[in-house]
Design an enzyme around this catalytic site. Structure first.
Site, PDB file in Angstrom:
ATOM      1  N   HIS A  38       0.825  -1.212   0.000  1.00 13.54           N
ATOM      2  CA  HIS A  38       0.000   0.000   0.000  1.00 13.54           C
ATOM      3  C   HIS A  38       0.854   1.254   0.000  1.00 13.54           C
ATOM      4  CE1 HIS A  38      -2.386   3.245   1.915  1.00 13.54           C
ATOM      5  NE2 HIS A  38      -3.395   2.701   1.253  1.00 13.54           N
TER       6      HIS A  38
ATOM      7  N   CYS B  74      -2.568  -2.087 -16.401  1.00 16.43           N
ATOM      8  CA  CYS B  74      -2.650  -0.917 -15.512  1.00 16.43           C
ATOM      9  C   CYS B  74      -2.096  -1.189 -14.119  1.00 16.43           C
ATOM     10  CB  CYS B  74      -4.092  -0.409 -15.409  1.00 16.43           C
ATOM     11  SG  CYS B  74      -5.229  -1.586 -14.654  1.00 16.43           S
TER      12      CYS B  74
END
Length: 846
Positions: free
Chosen positions: A422, A797
């Site tokens: 993250h 992506c």
């Protein structure tokens, strides 16, 4: 013992057959200098095959050695690997000196200088060739030479070798064997050389930097190695030879811009000649070179030239400058720049010339450098930012609740995590320097301390994060500013002309979108909408929706968020000015929006006017054993469809508003975490219904494209079915890698270094796309999707979209575009251009 042929020691002449693969880079470079008519001493190239045979016990014939030594009598031996960065054994100088030549040199250059030459070789030979104890050969003073000769005889039970041919033969043998030693093998493998990399040797007549008149040795280069700007730098040491200094030794700077005496003043004609040599090398060798030279009685001898070592900034400026001057073509300038090097230009960097106080190392997750005060929570980061203080957020690992703190910080450091954790992904998107998985640090958030070895740092202490190297430094460091100058702009313009894959940006905020436009991204390939819901104005409504029991109540809560979402999308559409914008529908599990500490649950109960027990039960009910594989993405959109209904309405209303103000907008809506065609059908039916309702209400027609984010192996395998209902497919390689390997991308960093080090994986698959496994799924998906729908748009992506090696794979796979973090767009654009150039050259060669 068999003797080698004369042809294996080749005199370097303009027309001689010197080949880099056969004789090494140094031999080939010297031949180019000879062809330029530079004053290069007579030099011989010994080919790699001969060196290998010497290492195995063969020897060069005496007549060959005598021919090599027939000039001045003194020679040097230098390594000549195929690539300069592979290194090699140390240079050996003054080979051929003996008692007789020493007496001759005394008459020519004086006793002290002649002694210095002889002593230098005796010490070098004893330590590196005879392998004697170095401590026995550290003599200096007037009797040093005699002492060294006695020490050698005492240890070897034989006098120092007087036959120059024997000396040269032993030096060649020693250097050949040293190259094959285990330490040398490991060192060059670390620099990218194959284990069996060959070595050539160059034997060159010595130009003595001793004697009457101006004598000395030095090196000169003509650009700043950090910035790449024109600047003459180097040193000249007068009356210097090897490791010993003769009478009248003096160190001069080259130019009068430096402090101290300058060669430019002392010998202006000689300095001008060196500058002419540099200009000639730049033009003829098509490179910025550092020239090594010797001056004897005012006469220059060029003994070597090497490519100037340079940093990323200098590399870009040099390549662009050479192309602008017509020395190399634009395509070659593009190919000379390592795409990752561009990341160093976009951010502040620690000055490589400045001292570093290293306290820890970790994974270089997001490039750049920043200095700030330690803070241990998002709240503290926001408070520091409000005071105008630069702060660095330090967490064991970050989560969605830390995003506001990351926005308020100048850098991020985490104890855990990998390249796609993250913290890493968000930091790259924000352009923040970030280090994750820092080894040897222990964070105590409760007491607000960070322990690194014996050091304990407290909140407020100053550190520097070097996200390009993964180093955590104590205190402030000297930083270089970003280098988004004319050279960078020119390189990017040439990259655009070269063509290749299109490059979009992952952008969630107006700031992201503006950065993407600044770096000439060709649209937004991934807008992650979940980050928008953590805003302080939206989180209460989101929590109300989670606690609602009926669809009507959920819609009422989401209606409060609708205008904010509409504004989000309108801003992105307006900034991108007609370029495509791909919006991923809500993806994370709902539990991420709820507090997990008892105090937070108590505050939530008060705000919702609910018993604390009800809040605790709902939090427990939403808790999942494996949230990454639970009710998230399309699964949430089907079971709680009101969320996707609200988002679709916000997208379509923003489309109408933005199209009225500027360029027509055709939004692209992407469904996350699909694994079955029926999921797409269900979501498409509801979104079509919302689109029809907005068209009727606004009395405006518009179009949109619906696509799927391929993140599960099943979606890749069933891409043909899914393509029947999709305008585009976008491979989300972060999750696809995670699910293919069965690895948590947040936790893999704990053991990935060991796995790569022991050859389990060639590279971290979250950093460089796994072409064998994940790549096969992508190729299968592309083929099956195109078979069903030839005109379908296909992209990548995930974070691999900004990785140069992965972009090369995407180019070959027939992907239409890649999407990556805004600050990685220039890296991806250059990598895409290089793939296009390589492909073009391959076609032309066939």
């Amino acid at each position: 013992m068999n003797k080698l042929e004369l042809s294996e020691a080749t005199l370097i002449t303009p027309s001689g057959r010197i080949d880099r693969e056969r004789h090494g880079w140094r031999a080939k470079c010297l031949q180019r200098l000879v062809r330029m008519d530079l004053p290069v001493p007579r030099s011989f190239a010994i080919c790699c095959n001969t060196v290998r045979l010497i290492a195995q016990g063969r020897s060069i014939g005496c007549e060959v050695l005598q021919d090599i030594l027939s000039g001045s009598g003194l020679v040097s031996v230098r390594p000549s690997a195929v690539m300069p960065e592979w290194g090699g054994p140390g240079t050996v100088l003054n080979v051929g000196i003996n008692d007789a030549l020493h007496r001759t040199l005394v008459d020519r250059i004086g006793q002290a200088n002649a002694d210095a030459v002889y002593l230098s070789f005796v010490q070098s030979y004893a330590i590196h060739i005879a392998r004697l104890d170095p401590d026995m050969f550290t003599q200096d003073g007037p009797d040093a030479l005699a002492q060294a000769l006695r020490s050698y005889q005492d240890e070897m039970d034989a006098p120092f070798p007087q036959d120059p041919a024997e000396q040269l033969s032993q030096v060649l043998r020693s250097m050949a064997r040293a190259w094959d030693g285990p330490t040398a093998r490991l060192l060059r493998q670390a620099k990218g050389a194959p284990a069996d990399a060959p070595l050539g040797l160059v034997v060159q007549e010595m130009a003595l930097a001793l004697g009457p008149g101006l004598c000395g040795s030095g090196s000169i280069q003509f650009i700043d190695p950090v910035t790449g700007t024109p600047r003459v730098t180097g040193r000249f040491r007068g009356q210097h030879h090897g490791g010993a200094i003769g009478e009248g030794a003096e160190t001069l700077y080259l130019t009068k811009d430096d402090r101290g005496p300058a060669l430019e003043d002392t010998a202006p004609d000689l300095f001008a000649t060196l500058c002419e040599f540099g200009a000639a090398c730049r033009k003829r060798l098509r490179e910025e070179m550092q020239i090594e030279f010797v001056v004897t009685g005012g006469q220059i001898s060029v003994i070597d030239a090497v490519r100037v070592a340079r940093g990323s900034r200098a590399g870009v400026r040099i390549a662009v400058s050479l192309a602008r001057d017509g020395i190399i073509p634009h395509d070659e300038a593009l190919m000379r720049v390592e795409p990752r090097a561009l990341a160093d230009l976009l951010h502040h960097q620690v000055d490589p010339r400045a001292p570093r106080d290293l306290i820890a190392r970790g994974i270089d997750a997001s490039p750049g450098a920043a200095t700030g005060n330690l803070v241990f929570s998002a709240t503290a980061a926001q408070a520091a930012n409000a005071r105008g203080d630069a702060c660095i957020l330090v967490r064991r690992e970050t989560g969605p609740e830390d995003i506001r703190g990351m926005h308020a910080s100048v850098a991020v450091l985490t104890e855990r995590g990998g390249t796609t954790s993250h913290a890493a992904v968000i930091a790259r998107g924000l352009g923040l320097p970030c280090i994750v998985g820092a080894n040897g640090i222990v964070i105590d958030a409760r007491n607000r301390t960070l322990r690194a070895g014996d050091r304990v740092l407290k909140e407020g202490d100053v550190i520097t994060i070097d996200g390009s190297s993964g180093e955590v430094l104590a205190g402030s460091a000297v930083l270089l500013p970003p280098a988004l100058d004319d050279a960078f702009t020119q390189l990017m313009d040439w990259a655009a002309q070269a063509g290749g894959l299109k490059v979009r940006a992952n952008a969630d905020t107006p700031e992201d979108a503006k950065t993407a436009r600044r770096f000439q991204a060709q649209g937004i390939g991934l807008c992650r909408t979940e980050h928008m819901f953590f805003d302080a104005d939206r989180l209460p409504a989101m929590r109300e929706m989670i606690f609602a029991d009926t669809p009507e109540d959920r819609r009422l809560s989401l209606d409060r968020i609708l205008p904010m979402q509409r504004k989000d999308f309108s801003s992105l559409f307006e900034i991108m000015a007609g370029l495509p914008v791909t919006i991923r529908l809500f993806d994370p599990p709902l539990h991420e929006f709820l507090p997990h500490e008892r105090e937070g649950m108590r505050e939530l109960a008060e705000s919702l006017d609910l018993p604390l027990s009800d809040v605790i039960r709902r939090v427990e009910a939403l808790t999942e054993f494996n949230p990454m594989l639970g009710m998230r993405g399309v699964r949430l959109g089907i079971t709680v469809p009101e969320i996707y209904d609200m988002q679709a309405r916000a997208i379509f209303e923003a489309t109408v508003d933005a199209s009225r103000k500027g360029d027509p907008v055709v939004p692209e809506i992407m469904i996350p975490l699909v694994s079955a065609m029926r999921e797409v059908e269900l979501v498409k039916t509801r979104i079509d219904a919302v689109a029809a309702a907005v068209r009727n209400e606004r009395r405006v027609d518009f179009t949109y494209r619906l696509g799927v984010m391929v993140e599960t192996p099943r979606a890749a395998l069933r891409a043909g079915d899914i393509a029947a209902h999709s305008a585009f497919l976008s491979f989300g390689t972060n999750d696809l890698t995670q699910m293919t390997y069965g690895l948590s991308r947040d936790d893999a960093g704990r053991f990935m270094g060991t796995y790569v080090g022991q050859g389990v994986y060639a590279e971290d698959p979250f950093h460089v796309l796994d072409e064998d496994g994940v790549g096969e799924l992508i190729l299968t998906g592309v083929q099956r999707a195109r078979r069903q729908s030839p005109g379908i748009t296909i992209s990548v992506c995930g974070e691999h979209g900004g990785n140069p090696e992965s972009i090369a794979f995407c180019h070959d796979a027939g992907v239409d575009y890649v999407s990556c973090s805004p600050f990685r767009v220039p890296v991806a654009r250059l990598a895409a251009a290089q793939s296009a150039i390589r492909s073009r050259k391959t076609r032309e060669s066939h």
